[in-house]
Each structure stands twice: as C-alpha cells, then as structure tokens.
Design a protein around this motif. Sequence first.
Motif, PDB file in Angstrom:
ATOM      1  N   VAL A   1      -7.669  -2.530  -4.091  1.00 42.99           N
ATOM      2  CA  VAL A   1      -6.819  -1.364  -3.853  1.00 42.99           C
ATOM      3  C   VAL A   1      -6.663  -0.624  -5.177  1.00 42.99           C
ATOM      4  O   VAL A   1      -6.297  -1.224  -6.189  1.00 42.99           O
ATOM      5  CB  VAL A   1      -5.428  -1.780  -3.325  1.00 42.99           C
ATOM      6  CG1 VAL A   1      -4.538  -0.551  -3.162  1.00 42.99           C
ATOM      7  CG2 VAL A   1      -5.560  -2.533  -2.008  1.00 42.99           C
ATOM      8  N   CYS A   2      -6.957   0.679  -5.170  1.00 39.93           N
ATOM      9  CA  CYS A   2      -6.800   1.510  -6.361  1.00 39.93           C
ATOM     10  C   CYS A   2      -5.823   2.633  -6.050  1.00 39.93           C
ATOM     11  O   CYS A   2      -5.762   3.123  -4.924  1.00 39.93           O
ATOM     12  CB  CYS A   2      -8.141   2.084  -6.810  1.00 39.93           C
ATOM     13  SG  CYS A   2      -9.300   0.849  -7.426  1.00 39.93           S
ATOM     14  N   ARG A   3      -5.069   3.038  -7.069  1.00 41.09           N
ATOM     15  CA  ARG A   3      -4.016   4.035  -6.878  1.00 41.09           C
ATOM     16  C   ARG A   3      -4.222   5.206  -7.836  1.00 41.09           C
ATOM     17  O   ARG A   3      -4.567   5.010  -9.007  1.00 41.09           O
ATOM     18  CB  ARG A   3      -2.658   3.394  -7.107  1.00 41.09           C
ATOM     19  CG  ARG A   3      -1.447   4.280  -6.821  1.00 41.09           C
ATOM     20  CD  ARG A   3      -0.226   3.407  -6.602  1.00 41.09           C
ATOM     21  NE  ARG A   3      -0.395   2.593  -5.399  1.00 41.09           N
ATOM     22  CZ  ARG A   3       0.235   1.437  -5.182  1.00 41.09           C
ATOM     23  NH1 ARG A   3       1.067   0.957  -6.093  1.00 41.09           N
ATOM     24  NH2 ARG A   3       0.033   0.767  -4.058  1.00 41.09           N
TER      25      ARG A   3
ATOM     26  N   ASP B   1      -3.673   5.710  -1.578  1.00 44.44           N
ATOM     27  CA  ASP B   1      -4.417   4.618  -2.214  1.00 44.44           C
ATOM     28  C   ASP B   1      -5.861   4.642  -1.704  1.00 44.44           C
ATOM     29  O   ASP B   1      -6.117   4.872  -0.516  1.00 44.44           O
ATOM     30  CB  ASP B   1      -3.806   3.257  -1.868  1.00 44.44           C
ATOM     31  CG  ASP B   1      -2.539   2.969  -2.654  1.00 44.44           C
ATOM     32  OD1 ASP B   1      -2.191   3.761  -3.552  1.00 44.44           O
ATOM     33  OD2 ASP B   1      -1.889   1.944  -2.363  1.00 44.44           O
TER      34      ASP B   1
ATOM     35  N   LEU C   1       0.820  -1.205   0.000  1.00 45.34           N
ATOM     36  CA  LEU C   1       0.000   0.000   0.000  1.00 45.34           C
ATOM     37  C   LEU C   1       0.855   1.256   0.000  1.00 45.34           C
ATOM     38  O   LEU C   1       1.961   1.276   0.543  1.00 45.34           O
ATOM     39  CB  LEU C   1      -0.913   0.007   1.231  1.00 45.34           C
ATOM     40  CG  LEU C   1      -1.906  -1.145   1.345  1.00 45.34           C
ATOM     41  CD1 LEU C   1      -2.632  -1.083   2.683  1.00 45.34           C
ATOM     42  CD2 LEU C   1      -2.904  -1.122   0.200  1.00 45.34           C
TER      43      LEU C   1
END
Length: 203
Positions: free
Chosen positions: A113-115, A39, A35
């Motif tokens: 999880v998106c960034r 995020d 992570l």
Amino acid sequence: MRRSLGIMLIVWCLLSGVSCQQHQAGSILPKDVCLKPGDVVFRRGEGITSRIVLTADRQGNYSHAGIVVDSCGVKMIVHIVPDEDNCQGDSDRVKMERPEQFFAATYATIGEVCRSTDSVLAREASRVAMTVYRQRIMFDHEYDEKDTTRMYCTELVEYVFSRAGHSLADDRRHTVNLPFLHATCIMPSDIYGSRLLRSVKAF
C-alpha cells in the motif's frame, strides 16, 4: 482479437514453462492495514498475465495496481484487469471490490500500500476513480494510452491522478516487444517510482 490473444498467452505460458498454479483461498492483506481514499495498491500474482507483466517490467516487483476509494463510508479498491469474472459475468470491465478480495491469495502472493504525500491530490484522484468506475470502462487489450474509452490497470491509476492534478508516471514508460504484443505502456514500476508516493505497508 481477444480470443487469439488468450490462445497466444496460453501457448507462451506452456512454451516458457510458466506455472499456472493458483494459491489457496484467503487474503494476504494484513488486518492492521488502515486504507485511505487515494492510496495506490500493488500486488504480484503468479498467473499468466502477471508473469507476462513481470517479464516486461523487469525493474518492478508488482504486476497489478489499483486505487482505494470511499464507497458510502466503505473502503473499496477500483481497478481493471482482464479475465477475472467477478463483475456480474463481465470479466473485462472496471471493478470495485473489497480490499480483501483484491488481495485474495488466488490473485496475490505479495502486496503493498502506497500513499500520496499530497492528501488533497489523493482525495481528488479517488473521486475521479469513482467516476471511471461508474462509466463502466472496459479493459484495453491494445494498451493504447491515447484511448481513454478503454484502460489497463496502470493507465487507470495514472489517468485518475493526472486528472486530479499530478502525474505519477511522469514520462516513464516501457516498450514491450513480445510475440503477441508490441506497445509502449505504463508498467507498475513506472507508477511505483513516483516521488509523490510513499510506502505505508509491504506484505
């Protein structure tokens, strides 16, 4: 108001045949996920509140969202959700907890999880999220986006990114018409659909 809403949620759950069963202990977060501050994390649960969100947000796969922050070198997740009494007896206050706790099987069946494609934006959003956490913001049971003294989960994520310089939800909103709630609010799919986010890991 909060007690009556809780009673109505239980009645809705019973009338609609929604399962209130929780998963066994443990975390669904893969050990290989790395992570970064900023995020945006999503999860889907099977509780009453999650079912209601998914009913209102039919285009989405998730019922809750938070943002990763750096707390003295430790990656944590800032989020706000009602009725999770893991904040020193105050179940409705903004929380900062370990990723494994956020993705505990008790609360999550799937996650992602998106960034941000903009690392500077992500770091600033993370910084703003820490400020919101320190302000001890309470959950907004009225889902009023105009009142930033109280927030709901996706409003918090949208707020910190907007303050950092860019909206994630843009003009995307959902109109919710349920027996106990009539509101126009940001749903997880409104955040998830941002062109500024890319998926890092779905699990």
